[in-house]
Design an enzyme around this catalytic site. Sequence first.
Site, PDB file in Angstrom:
ATOM      1  CG  ASN A   1       0.924  10.736   0.613  1.00 31.54           C
ATOM      2  OD1 ASN A   1       0.424   9.956  -0.194  1.00 31.54           O
ATOM      3  ND2 ASN A   1       1.785  10.352   1.518  1.00 31.54           N
TER       4      ASN A   1
ATOM      5  NE  ARG B   1       3.138   3.940  11.795  1.00 34.69           N
ATOM      6  CZ  ARG B   1       4.162   3.690  10.979  1.00 34.69           C
ATOM      7  NH1 ARG B   1       5.298   4.320  11.127  1.00 34.69           N
ATOM      8  NH2 ARG B   1       4.040   2.795  10.017  1.00 34.69           N
TER       9      ARG B   1
ATOM     10  NE  ARG C   1      -3.650   1.063  -2.354  1.00 39.90           N
ATOM     11  CZ  ARG C   1      -4.657   0.417  -2.939  1.00 39.90           C
ATOM     12  NH1 ARG C   1      -5.888   0.843  -2.803  1.00 39.90           N
ATOM     13  NH2 ARG C   1      -4.448  -0.663  -3.669  1.00 39.90           N
TER      14      ARG C   1
ATOM     15  CB  CYS D   1       1.509   8.303   4.817  1.00 43.31           C
ATOM     16  SG  CYS D   1       2.691   6.959   4.803  1.00 43.31           S
TER      17      CYS D   1
ATOM     18  CG  PHE E   1       3.674   6.414  -4.933  1.00 43.93           C
ATOM     19  CD1 PHE E   1       3.282   7.686  -4.564  1.00 43.93           C
ATOM     20  CD2 PHE E   1       4.788   6.268  -5.749  1.00 43.93           C
ATOM     21  CE1 PHE E   1       3.973   8.806  -5.024  1.00 43.93           C
ATOM     22  CE2 PHE E   1       5.484   7.377  -6.213  1.00 43.93           C
ATOM     23  CZ  PHE E   1       5.071   8.648  -5.849  1.00 43.93           C
TER      24      PHE E   1
ATOM     25  N   GLY F   1     -15.966   9.826   5.851  1.00 40.73           N
ATOM     26  CA  GLY F   1     -15.671   9.054   7.063  1.00 40.73           C
ATOM     27  C   GLY F   1     -15.261   9.953   8.212  1.00 40.73           C
TER      28      GLY F   1
ATOM     29  CE  LYS G   1       5.470   9.852   7.883  1.00 37.62           C
ATOM     30  NZ  LYS G   1       6.092  10.211   6.608  1.00 37.62           N
TER      31      LYS G   1
ATOM     32  CG  PHE H   1      -8.284   8.436  -1.889  1.00 41.84           C
ATOM     33  CD1 PHE H   1      -7.825   7.389  -2.646  1.00 41.84           C
ATOM     34  CD2 PHE H   1      -7.720   8.657  -0.651  1.00 41.84           C
ATOM     35  CE1 PHE H   1      -6.818   6.557  -2.192  1.00 41.84           C
ATOM     36  CE2 PHE H   1      -6.711   7.830  -0.182  1.00 41.84           C
ATOM     37  CZ  PHE H   1      -6.258   6.779  -0.960  1.00 41.84           C
ATOM     38  CG  LEU H   2     -14.364  11.112  -4.390  1.00 42.52           C
ATOM     39  CD1 LEU H   2     -15.165  11.263  -5.687  1.00 42.52           C
ATOM     40  CD2 LEU H   2     -14.214  12.478  -3.719  1.00 42.52           C
TER      41      LEU H   2
HETATM   42  N1  LIG Z   1       3.724   2.870   5.830  1.00 41.00           N
HETATM   43  C1  LIG Z   1       3.323   3.226   4.620  1.00 41.00           C
HETATM   44  O1  LIG Z   1       2.249   2.879   4.171  1.00 41.00           O
HETATM   45  C2  LIG Z   1       4.221   4.080   3.746  1.00 41.00           C
HETATM   46  C3  LIG Z   1       3.916   4.224   2.387  1.00 41.00           C
HETATM   47  C4  LIG Z   1       4.750   4.999   1.593  1.00 41.00           C
HETATM   48  C5  LIG Z   1       5.860   5.625   2.151  1.00 41.00           C
HETATM   49  N2  LIG Z   1       6.118   5.489   3.481  1.00 41.00           N
HETATM   50  C6  LIG Z   1       7.325   6.128   4.013  1.00 41.00           C
HETATM   51  O2  LIG Z   1       8.327   5.135   4.165  1.00 41.00           O
HETATM   52  C7  LIG Z   1       9.142   5.413   5.319  1.00 41.00           C
HETATM   53  C8  LIG Z   1       9.141   4.227   6.268  1.00 41.00           C
HETATM   54  O3  LIG Z   1       7.820   4.054   6.763  1.00 41.00           O
HETATM   55  P1  LIG Z   1       7.387   2.726   7.528  1.00 41.00           P
HETATM   56  O4  LIG Z   1       5.923   2.842   7.756  1.00 41.00           O
HETATM   57  O5  LIG Z   1       7.923   1.545   6.809  1.00 41.00           O
HETATM   58  O6  LIG Z   1       8.185   2.920   8.906  1.00 41.00           O
HETATM   59  P2  LIG Z   1       8.393   1.863  10.091  1.00 41.00           P
HETATM   60  O7  LIG Z   1       8.477   2.667  11.326  1.00 41.00           O
HETATM   61  O8  LIG Z   1       7.386   0.766   9.960  1.00 41.00           O
HETATM   62  O9  LIG Z   1       9.819   1.199   9.784  1.00 41.00           O
HETATM   63  C9  LIG Z   1      11.037   1.853   9.902  1.00 41.00           C
HETATM   64  C10 LIG Z   1      12.085   0.818  10.308  1.00 41.00           C
HETATM   65  O10 LIG Z   1      13.373   1.410  10.190  1.00 41.00           O
HETATM   66  C11 LIG Z   1      14.191   0.919  11.241  1.00 41.00           C
HETATM   67  N3  LIG Z   1      15.339   1.822  11.392  1.00 41.00           N
HETATM   68  C12 LIG Z   1      15.360   3.109  11.826  1.00 41.00           C
HETATM   69  N4  LIG Z   1      16.613   3.598  11.797  1.00 41.00           N
HETATM   70  C13 LIG Z   1      17.411   2.602  11.330  1.00 41.00           C
HETATM   71  C14 LIG Z   1      18.807   2.496  11.067  1.00 41.00           C
HETATM   72  N5  LIG Z   1      19.638   3.519  11.260  1.00 41.00           N
HETATM   73  N6  LIG Z   1      19.279   1.322  10.592  1.00 41.00           N
HETATM   74  C15 LIG Z   1      18.458   0.279  10.387  1.00 41.00           C
HETATM   75  N7  LIG Z   1      17.131   0.319  10.619  1.00 41.00           N
HETATM   76  C16 LIG Z   1      16.614   1.478  11.077  1.00 41.00           C
HETATM   77  C17 LIG Z   1      13.258   0.866  12.438  1.00 41.00           C
HETATM   78  O11 LIG Z   1      13.748  -0.003  13.443  1.00 41.00           O
HETATM   79  C18 LIG Z   1      11.963   0.347  11.769  1.00 41.00           C
HETATM   80  O12 LIG Z   1      11.868  -1.064  11.811  1.00 41.00           O
HETATM   81  C19 LIG Z   1       8.578   6.707   5.909  1.00 41.00           C
HETATM   82  O13 LIG Z   1       9.298   7.789   5.411  1.00 41.00           O
HETATM   83  C20 LIG Z   1       7.156   6.721   5.402  1.00 41.00           C
HETATM   84  O14 LIG Z   1       6.640   8.039   5.317  1.00 41.00           O
HETATM   85  C21 LIG Z   1       5.341   4.717   4.290  1.00 41.00           C
END
Ligand SMILES: NC(=O)c1ccc[n+]([C@@H]2O[C@H](COP(=O)([O-])OP(=O)(O)OC[C@H]3O[C@@H](n4cnc5c(N)ncnc54)[C@H](O)[C@@H]3O)[C@@H](O)[C@H]2O)c1
Length: 436
Positions: A210, A330, A153, A262, A151, A255, A265, A251-252
């Site tokens: 989310n 993104r 941010r 996140c 979770f 904007g 998608k 979250f109020l």
């Molecule tokens: N970014 C956020 O704030 C956030 C918060 C909570 C949850 N999430 C969730 O966490 C997950 C990851 O998000 P993120 O933003 O960190 O993604 P990201 O794209 O920043 O990182 C993913 C990483 O995984 C690597 N990767 C992909 N396939 C691989 C494999 N087979 N072996 C090794 N490395 C591999 C990629 O090269 C990349 O560096 C998603 O499901 C997202 O929804 C993201």
Amino acid sequence: MHVTMIGAGYVGLVSGACFADFGHHVVCIDKDDGRIAALNRGEIPIFEPGLDDLVESNMRQGRLEFTRDTARVRDADAVFIAVGTPSRRGDGHADLSFVYDAVREIAPLLSAATVVVTKSTVPVGTGDEIERILRERRPDAEIAVVSNPEFLREGAAIQDFKHPDRIVVGTDDARARAVMAEVYRPLYLNAAPILYVSRRTAELIKYAANAFLATKITFINEIADLCETVDADVQEVARGIGLDNRIGGKFLHAGPGFGGSCFPKDASALLKTAQDHGVALRIVETVSAVNEQRKRAMARKVVAALDGSIRGKTIAVLGLTFKPNTDDTRDSPAIPLITALQDLGAIVRSYDPAGMEQAKPKLETVIYCHNAYEAAQGADAAVIVTEWEQFRALDLAELRRVMAQPVIVDLRNVYRAEEMKRAKFRYRAIGRAGVD
Ligand SMILES: NC(=O)c1ccc[n+]([C@@H]2O[C@H](COP(=O)([O-])OP(=O)(O)OC[C@H]3O[C@@H](n4cnc5c(N)ncnc54)[C@H](O)[C@@H]3O)[C@@H](O)[C@H]2O)c1
């Protein structure tokens, strides 16, 4: 404990560094050679406040390693999967190919009693499929599959990881539960609540959280539209309702619409899951639709502020990331907004403190600048899209001096109307009175 993180992105890198800081031995594996090489040179591939110091000190103390070598999963008590789950092109389902590829890669290499933990955000039932793949490939092993959604941010990721509101652990397996309790022991000692639930419930909690937050944002955005028409102030409405504990003030903030890696998608993936199960989630459906059209519609505000046309005019867009303190663009509202401005004939100049490199492939014809004042040079309007700290305290006299016309469209409500009146700007905000 020995912890392996598959994926060293925003979630994997922060979680890996924090687990190392708890005292665990952490190996982060990523298939991106450039990313691993950079990390091993001491360079942090993402912008996240405090992460450089955390990574550096844990590497120095020998608790945090980065490698391309997937075979390193064999030493782990727990293997966390933190790879991306973007929207699948074409249908909006979560693209689980990175998750399943990672599982297939690690399957032959895992020790027989490992716990595999999904930290990526994945639809209900993904854990069952991961378990099926592992059983098929490793009939010899007793591998437990746990859901542990994240979770944090971006921009406050370390604080969020180390002081979570709750930790959700989805498993029915007693051994896996004990391993997870040990992994999170330092947080448990800090009194962070750990919620043990079934794997499917854990998977759904993440999407429901989310979707609910996205709903709150969209709700206040629509109230802001009404405020503009009836001459009320959305910030005061938000405060007036947010002080009610049943509602809460977070979250109020009205904007330009929610964005980021996140909310958009995940809302889409949740809708697809519901459709697949024959359930209508009409609120989430509406939130998604309202938000999508809002981002581009922000261009109309700019057009109105410039008396009906922006053709041939120069617009300075301040901020490209979906929120401050990240380099993540993104699904940022800045992207459809800029595209709409360009479609209407405007020349767009822009500055963002961290997100310009990420934005460049998506917005090739924007003129990228070194600071806000350079972006505002000769501009007919400046649009504040991301509430970076440095855009909250702009030198208004200097801004007025460099601009062709003194017009500010403040999509984050960071300025007060009186301030703008004194500085002799035409000012437009969200859900509040402007200045002519
Ligand atoms: N970014 C956020 O704030 C956030 C918060 C909570 C949850 N999430 C969730 O966490 C997950 C990851 O998000 P993120 O933003 O960190 O993604 P990201 O794209 O920043 O990182 C993913 C990483 O995984 C690597 N990767 C992909 N396939 C691989 C494999 N087979 N072996 C090794 N490395 C591999 C990629 O090269 C990349 O560096 C998603 O499901 C997202 O929804 C993201």
